[in-house]
Design an enzyme around this catalytic site. Structure first.
Site, PDB file in Angstrom:
ATOM      1  N   CYS A 172      -2.644   0.292  10.047  1.00  0.00           N
ATOM      2  CA  CYS A 172      -3.727  -0.228   9.326  1.00  0.00           C
ATOM      3  C   CYS A 172      -4.561  -1.096  10.223  1.00  0.00           C
ATOM      4  O   CYS A 172      -5.677  -1.705  10.176  1.00  0.00           O
ATOM      5  CB  CYS A 172      -3.324  -1.540   8.132  1.00  0.00           C
ATOM      6  N   HIS A 221       0.751  -1.142  -0.127  1.00  0.00           N
ATOM      7  CA  HIS A 221      -0.051   0.024   0.079  1.00  0.00           C
ATOM      8  C   HIS A 221       0.866   1.297  -0.014  1.00  0.00           C
ATOM      9  O   HIS A 221       2.242   1.154   0.179  1.00  0.00           O
ATOM     10  CB  HIS A 221      -0.815  -0.079   1.403  1.00  0.00           C
TER      11      HIS A 221
HETATM   12  N1  LIG Z   1      -3.411  -0.888   5.336  1.00  0.00           N
HETATM   13  C1  LIG Z   1      -2.587  -1.813   5.336  1.00  0.00           C
HETATM   14  O1  LIG Z   1      -1.380  -1.740   5.476  1.00  0.00           O
HETATM   15  N2  LIG Z   1      -3.331  -3.171   5.472  1.00  0.00           N
HETATM   16  C2  LIG Z   1      -2.363  -4.403   5.572  1.00  0.00           C
HETATM   17  C3  LIG Z   1      -3.323  -5.441   4.839  1.00  0.00           C
HETATM   18  C4  LIG Z   1      -2.350  -6.803   4.993  1.00  0.00           C
HETATM   19  C5  LIG Z   1      -3.079  -8.050   4.423  1.00  0.00           C
HETATM   20  N3  LIG Z   1      -2.445  -9.179   4.720  1.00  0.00           N
HETATM   21  C6  LIG Z   1      -3.406  -7.774   3.002  1.00  0.00           C
HETATM   22  O2  LIG Z   1      -2.466  -8.243   2.086  1.00  0.00           O
HETATM   23  O3  LIG Z   1      -4.567  -7.491   2.487  1.00  0.00           O
END
Ligand SMILES: NC(=O)NCCC[C@H](N)C(=O)O
Length: 290
Positions: free
Chosen positions: A279, A183
């Site tokens: 997140c 991201h």
């Molecule tokens: N906003 C973020 O940094 N989200 C992390 C999401 C990690 C999750 N394992 C994903 O790949 O969607």
């Protein structure tokens, strides 16, 4: 003024089945028990600083549901007249395993919108089902909303839909093509004075002021203090307070040496899934003007 609201979702027992895209796979070592403990400690940091911590309904069937920031986005109304009210936006992930997170996130957003006079938007309703955006791809710095235009979770239609909402309430939206990170906020976040911090090479071309930090886990900071306190403070740094991962001690030392107050918290189990301190929550600041 209303207390800032922190939306969080407790980790799923299936957490170790979460998605992985850019980092080496250490999911076998992930402890769901430790993750739950770290999540609780994370929420307690905010509780201790006056945040109203609200739990989004658990989604145990969704391994990545704890990363609630990707499902919802809060935007304070920064329009001149401030007559629109804040926006809370239901995001639209393209990741099939994450789509089921959205119905419970929507229910929570409806409650928050009613309680705080915010307008609830659905990215999918505005941009169509092919419009994709995850909250991790959005970085707010003052009146600018930076959004990742080079990743796999957000596309042009998603950015257009976000722009149509954000511009109504005083923001401009700027695309930043990030490659090699999940991201935008895996690559950069910002200090309370607007300095963008990052670790990957080449980012300084996009942001001014920009500060290179020594560790990848050090790029994620969350601001603990309400922004009003900062705006009215004589000494912005003395009033500011950052939350960071304890996996980045050299970055913590660097920021402290620059005068920032930092609290660290362990998020190792979430970092194994490309998560970070940003997140794990959605920060809503009802009544705020910044
Ligand atoms: N906003 C973020 O940094 N989200 C992390 C999401 C990690 C999750 N394992 C994903 O790949 O969607």
């Amino acid at each position: 003024m209303a207390a800032p609201v922190l939306l969080v979702r407790r980790p799923s027992p299936e957490l170790a089945k979460g998605l992985l895209t850019h980092i080496s796979d250490d999911r076998a070592s992930l402890s769901t028990g430790l993750a739950s403990q770290q999540w609780l400690e994370y929420t307690n940091v905010f509780r201790a600083h006056g945040w109203d911590v609200r739990e989004v309904q658990a989604a145990d069937e969704c391994p990545d549901g704890v990363f609630i920031e990707d499902a919802l986005l809060w935007l304070t109304d920064l329009s001149e007249k401030a007559d629109q009210g804040p926006a809370i936006i239901l995001m639209n992930t393209p990741a099939p395993s994450r789509a089921k997170e959205l119905s419970t996130a929507q229910a929570c957003a409806e409650t928050i919108a009613t309680a705080h006079g915010a307008k609830l938007y659905s990215l999918k309703e505005i941009g169509g089902s092919e419009a994709h955006l995850e909250g991790g791809d959005v970085l707010k710095v003052g009146r600018v909303v930076y959004v990742n235009s080079g990743g796999h979770r957000t596309n042009e239609a998603g950015i257009c839909a976000l722009r149509s909402i954000a511009e109504r309430i005083g923001y401009s939206v700027v695309g930043i093509p990030i490659q090699g990170a999940l991201h935008l906020k895996s690559a950069v976040t910002a200090l309370p004075d607007g300095t963008v911090i990052g670790h990957m090479p080449g980012l300084q071309a996009f942001f001014k002021p920009y500060l290179q930090v020594p560790e990848p886990e050090g790029v994620a900071v969350v601001h603990l203090r309400p922004y009003e306190a900062l705006a009215s403070a004589h000494d912005e740094k003395a009033e500011a307070h950052l939350v960071m991962s304890s996996s980045a001690p050299r970055t913590t030392a660097l920021l402290e040496s620059l005068g920032w107050k930092v609290t660290t918290t362990d998020v190792t189990e979430f970092e194994k899934l490309e998560g970070c301190v940003t997140c794990l929550s959605v920060r809503c600041r009802p009544g705020s003007r910044s």
